[in-house]
Motif scaffolding. Structure first.
Motif, PDB file in Angstrom:
ATOM      1  N   ASN A 313       0.824  -1.206   0.000  1.00 15.24           N
ATOM      2  CA  ASN A 313       0.000   0.000   0.000  1.00 15.24           C
ATOM      3  C   ASN A 313       0.862   1.261   0.000  1.00 15.24           C
ATOM      4  N   ALA A 314       1.946   1.260   0.771  1.00 14.69           N
ATOM      5  CA  ALA A 314       2.830   2.425   0.836  1.00 14.69           C
ATOM      6  C   ALA A 314       3.469   2.711  -0.520  1.00 14.69           C
ATOM      7  N   ARG A 315       3.851   1.651  -1.237  1.00 13.95           N
ATOM      8  CA  ARG A 315       4.447   1.843  -2.564  1.00 13.95           C
ATOM      9  C   ARG A 315       3.425   2.361  -3.566  1.00 13.95           C
ATOM     10  N   ALA A 316       2.185   1.902  -3.432  1.00 19.05           N
ATOM     11  CA  ALA A 316       1.163   2.247  -4.417  1.00 19.05           C
ATOM     12  C   ALA A 316       0.548   3.621  -4.189  1.00 19.05           C
ATOM     13  N   PHE A 317       0.605   4.125  -2.960  1.00 22.86           N
ATOM     14  CA  PHE A 317      -0.099   5.371  -2.651  1.00 22.86           C
ATOM     15  C   PHE A 317       0.345   6.551  -3.510  1.00 22.86           C
ATOM     16  N   PRO A 318       1.646   6.845  -3.645  1.00 22.28           N
ATOM     17  CA  PRO A 318       2.015   7.987  -4.505  1.00 22.28           C
ATOM     18  C   PRO A 318       1.545   7.822  -5.944  1.00 22.28           C
ATOM     19  N   LEU A 319       1.518   6.583  -6.439  1.00 20.08           N
ATOM     20  CA  LEU A 319       1.056   6.334  -7.807  1.00 20.08           C
ATOM     21  C   LEU A 319      -0.435   6.607  -7.938  1.00 20.08           C
ATOM     22  N   ARG A 320      -1.208   6.206  -6.918  1.00 26.84           N
ATOM     23  CA  ARG A 320      -2.657   6.432  -6.965  1.00 26.84           C
ATOM     24  C   ARG A 320      -2.993   7.917  -6.891  1.00 26.84           C
ATOM     25  N   VAL A 321      -2.286   8.646  -6.026  1.00 27.13           N
ATOM     26  CA  VAL A 321      -2.541  10.080  -5.913  1.00 27.13           C
ATOM     27  C   VAL A 321      -2.177  10.787  -7.216  1.00 27.13           C
ATOM     28  N   ASP A 322      -1.045  10.410  -7.788  1.00 28.96           N
ATOM     29  CA  ASP A 322      -0.632  11.026  -9.047  1.00 28.96           C
ATOM     30  C   ASP A 322      -1.642  10.724 -10.154  1.00 28.96           C
ATOM     31  N   ALA A 323      -2.125   9.479 -10.216  1.00 30.28           N
ATOM     32  CA  ALA A 323      -3.115   9.121 -11.229  1.00 30.28           C
ATOM     33  C   ALA A 323      -4.402   9.910 -11.051  1.00 30.28           C
ATOM     34  N   ALA A 324      -4.810  10.134  -9.786  1.00 25.52           N
ATOM     35  CA  ALA A 324      -6.022  10.914  -9.550  1.00 25.52           C
ATOM     36  C   ALA A 324      -5.848  12.364  -9.977  1.00 25.52           C
ATOM     37  N   LEU A 325      -4.677  12.920  -9.712  1.00 26.48           N
ATOM     38  CA  LEU A 325      -4.419  14.290 -10.172  1.00 26.48           C
ATOM     39  C   LEU A 325      -4.426  14.380 -11.694  1.00 26.48           C
ATOM     40  N   GLN A 326      -3.838  13.388 -12.334  1.00 24.64           N
ATOM     41  CA  GLN A 326      -3.793  13.404 -13.806  1.00 24.64           C
ATOM     42  C   GLN A 326      -5.186  13.240 -14.400  1.00 24.64           C
ATOM     43  N   ALA A 327      -6.113  12.664 -13.636  1.00 27.42           N
ATOM     44  CA  ALA A 327      -7.485  12.482 -14.127  1.00 27.42           C
ATOM     45  C   ALA A 327      -8.305  13.766 -14.087  1.00 27.42           C
ATOM     46  N   LEU A 328      -7.789  14.789 -13.386  1.00 29.59           N
ATOM     47  CA  LEU A 328      -8.474  16.081 -13.402  1.00 29.59           C
ATOM     48  C   LEU A 328      -8.354  16.695 -14.791  1.00 29.59           C
ATOM     49  N   PRO A 329      -9.334  17.444 -15.265  1.00 27.40           N
ATOM     50  CA  PRO A 329      -9.243  18.061 -16.591  1.00 27.40           C
ATOM     51  C   PRO A 329      -8.029  18.977 -16.684  1.00 27.40           C
ATOM     52  N   HIS A 330      -7.399  18.996 -17.833  1.00 32.91           N
ATOM     53  CA  HIS A 330      -6.227  19.852 -18.051  1.00 32.91           C
ATOM     54  C   HIS A 330      -6.521  20.882 -19.129  1.00 32.91           C
TER      55      HIS A 330
END
Length: 330
Positions: A313-330
């Motif tokens: 979970n600790a390894r995956a957390f930064p990846l999940r947060v980054d993916a969620a940010l990238q999912a915001l409209p640009h």
């Protein structure tokens, strides 16, 4: 790379930990991070100064020319309306049990919700929000140099929703059980009758002393009524302890029968958007007896499974947060 402002009440407890851990995960993903830690009383004054346009505060929030300084505000637990104009997007990381009516009124101004538990997804989707799952993480508290005993530990802290009073009362009924060490903040503790197998530490412990206690116990009792995330539970998993927790969401998202012991419970009521649960006393007695009877091999199996989940979970957390940010409209 995004310019991200992480905003939370810097309370010196769980929210401060949230602030630091989230900022660290974002930096690990290459984002430019500002940490805005609010102290009791000063954030309302800060909001007023922003509205009045006091130069140094206005520049901190909006930049020298008055436009949004940040790409994203990440608001932990509560929506702070005075900061919303300072970013292109406003994202909430809520704790359902502390979500207030004042927060609900401001939800239309939120662009997305980052859910720290699966349980929170349905709650905020029902409120019409766009929800992205990120989960969260906790500090790695493991210290393999500390000898571990077949004893029980309960970190009550300042919370009133960890089943502490009922747990202590149940332990007093069982003088044959191993020692239970409870660490509780003096501001919230309710001292009870002493018992030979209870060490009730109503005190402020320094971090090193607390970490040693966490590592010194095989069994961590975490019978929460509700959790927004649950650092004390996840930290125990990281130590590789055997965790006993309430068999209700979101606690049973973390602990399963493969990596801990679940205690049956009854629904007790509501706390804001969260459902609260009380552990069933007979089920707790059964779970404690099961824990005491575990072989060394079973202890190692459950503890290792908990530690593996924590590390993954600790390894995956930064990846999940980054993916969620990238999912915001640009």
């Amino acid at each position: 790379m995004m310019r991200v402002n992480v905003i939370a009440w810097d309370n010196g407890l769980g929210l401060s930990r949230h602030l630091r851990l989230l900022a660290g995960a974002l930096r690990a993903s290459g984002h430019d991070v500002t940490m805005t830690g609010l102290r009791r009383g000063n954030w309302r004054k800060l909001g007023r100064r922003i509205k009045l346009g006091t130069r140094n505060v206005w520049n901190h929030a909006f930049g020298d020319r008055g436009w949004a300084r940040h790409d994203v505000n990440l608001l932990i637990e509560h929506i702070r309306p005075e900061f919303l104009p300072a970013a292109r997007y406003n994202v909430l990381l809520p704790h359902p049990e502390w979500f207030l009516d004042s927060d609900r009124e401001l939800l239309p101004r939120i662009d997305a919700v980052f859910a720290q538990t699966r349980h929170a997804i349905a709650i905020f989707e029902q409120l019409g929000q766009r929800v992205l799952y990120t989960g969260f993480t906790s500090e790695d508290r493991r210290d393999g140099a500390v000898p571990r005993e077949r004893a029980f530990f309960h970190l009550a802290g300042r919370s009133q929703h960890k089943g502490t009073v009922r747990l202590l009362a149940l332990w007093r009924k069982h003088p044959e059980w191993p020692r239970l060490t409870v660490v509780q903040n003096p501001k919230s503790a309710t001292p009870g009758a002493s018992a030979a197998n209870i060490e009730h530490r109503i005190d402020y412990l320094d971090d090193a002393a607390l970490q040693r206690l966490q590592n010194a116990h095989w069994f961590h009792l975490c019978p929460s009524e509700t959790e927004g995330y649950g650092h004390y539970l996840v930290e125990a998993m990281g130590i590789g302890a055997v965790v006993l927790t309430t068999d209700a969401a979101p606690m049973n998202e973390f602990i399963t029968s493969a990596r801990g012991l679940l205690v049956a419970c009854t629904r007790s009521g509501r706390q804001n958007l969260a459902t609260t649960h009380y552990f069933d006393e007979a089920a707790m007695e059964q779970a404690v007896a099961q824990a005491i009877a575990l072989s060394d091999a079973d202890l190692a199996r459950l503890g290792n499974a908990a530690r593996t989940w924590f590390a993954d979970n600790a390894r995956a957390f930064p990846l999940r947060v980054d993916a969620a940010l990238q999912a915001l409209p640009h």
